[in-house]
Each structure stands twice: as structure tokens, then as C-alpha cells.
Scaffold this motif. Structure first.
Motif, PDB file in Angstrom:
ATOM      1  N   CYS A   5      25.380 -17.969  23.117  1.00  0.00           N
ATOM      2  CA  CYS A   5      26.597 -18.171  23.921  1.00  0.00           C
ATOM      3  C   CYS A   5      27.598 -19.030  23.166  1.00  0.00           C
ATOM      4  O   CYS A   5      28.797 -18.762  23.197  1.00  0.00           O
ATOM      5  N   ARG A   8      29.092 -16.914  20.341  1.00  0.00           N
ATOM      6  CA  ARG A   8      30.042 -15.949  20.905  1.00  0.00           C
ATOM      7  C   ARG A   8      31.333 -16.653  21.315  1.00  0.00           C
ATOM      8  O   ARG A   8      32.424 -16.132  21.110  1.00  0.00           O
ATOM      9  N   SER A   9      31.217 -17.844  21.890  1.00  0.00           N
ATOM     10  CA  SER A   9      32.382 -18.617  22.308  1.00  0.00           C
ATOM     11  C   SER A   9      33.255 -18.979  21.097  1.00  0.00           C
ATOM     12  O   SER A   9      34.482 -18.873  21.158  1.00  0.00           O
ATOM     13  N   GLU A  10      32.619 -19.395  20.007  1.00  0.00           N
ATOM     14  CA  GLU A  10      33.363 -19.719  18.787  1.00  0.00           C
ATOM     15  C   GLU A  10      34.096 -18.485  18.258  1.00  0.00           C
ATOM     16  O   GLU A  10      35.258 -18.569  17.866  1.00  0.00           O
ATOM     17  N   LEU A  11      33.409 -17.360  18.257  1.00  0.00           N
ATOM     18  CA  LEU A  11      34.004 -16.120  17.780  1.00  0.00           C
ATOM     19  C   LEU A  11      35.218 -15.741  18.629  1.00  0.00           C
ATOM     20  O   LEU A  11      36.285 -15.412  18.104  1.00  0.00           O
ATOM     21  N   VAL A  12      35.074 -15.826  19.930  1.00  0.00           N
ATOM     22  CA  VAL A  12      36.178 -15.498  20.843  1.00  0.00           C
ATOM     23  C   VAL A  12      37.356 -16.440  20.600  1.00  0.00           C
ATOM     24  O   VAL A  12      38.511 -16.003  20.535  1.00  0.00           O
ATOM     25  N   GLN A  13      37.087 -17.729  20.427  1.00  0.00           N
ATOM     26  CA  GLN A  13      38.155 -18.694  20.179  1.00  0.00           C
ATOM     27  C   GLN A  13      38.892 -18.381  18.881  1.00  0.00           C
ATOM     28  O   GLN A  13      40.121 -18.462  18.817  1.00  0.00           O
ATOM     29  N   ILE A  15      39.152 -15.449  17.356  1.00  0.00           N
ATOM     30  CA  ILE A  15      39.931 -14.213  17.508  1.00  0.00           C
ATOM     31  C   ILE A  15      41.170 -14.461  18.358  1.00  0.00           C
ATOM     32  O   ILE A  15      42.264 -13.985  18.026  1.00  0.00           O
ATOM     33  N   GLN A  16      41.034 -15.217  19.428  1.00  0.00           N
ATOM     34  CA  GLN A  16      42.192 -15.523  20.266  1.00  0.00           C
ATOM     35  C   GLN A  16      43.243 -16.306  19.477  1.00  0.00           C
ATOM     36  O   GLN A  16      44.434 -16.043  19.590  1.00  0.00           O
ATOM     37  N   TYR A  53      45.377  -9.666  11.406  1.00  0.00           N
ATOM     38  CA  TYR A  53      46.120 -10.216  12.547  1.00  0.00           C
ATOM     39  C   TYR A  53      47.567 -10.531  12.212  1.00  0.00           C
ATOM     40  O   TYR A  53      48.319 -10.958  13.085  1.00  0.00           O
TER      41      TYR A  53
END
Length: 56
Positions: A5, A8-13, A15-16, A53
Motif C-alpha cells: 500500500c 502504491r501510494s508513492e507511485l500514485v503521488q 504520477i500525480q 509527462y
């Protein structure tokens, strides 16, 4: 499961931040409040390419 988790949270941050900052490394590192060395290490860890990006 907690480790997955967090990863995944680091990855999402990341990418955002890449989307929001349009792939600009300095802005991304600053918005994530991490130093540039750690920032580049995380990009490499997650195989994120800033060119994907950039706009224009």
C-alpha cells in the motif's frame, strides 16, 4: 500488505505530481517535499520517465 500500500501510494503521488507539474523535475520534487537525489531515485525505482509527462 502494508508495504504494498505504501509503495502504491508513492507511485500514485509521483504520477500525480508528474501530471500536475508537466514533467518538470524541480517543481515535482518541491511539491513532493523531497530532495532531488531521493526524487531521481524514486523515478528510477518506479521506472517513471518525465518525458512522458512533458507538454509541448
Amino acid at each position: 500488505m502494508t508495504g504494498n500500500c505504501q509503495i502504491r501510494s508513492e507511485l500514485v503521488q509521483l504520477i500525480q505530481a508528474a501530471i500536475h507539474c508537466r514533467g518538470k523535475a524541480s517543481q515535482m520534487a518541491s511539491s513532493l517535499k523531497i530532495d532531488r537525489t531521493s526524487f531521481w531515485r524514486k523515478l528510477k525505482q518506479f521506472n517513471i520517465h518525465l518525458a512522458d509527462y512533458k507538454v509541448g
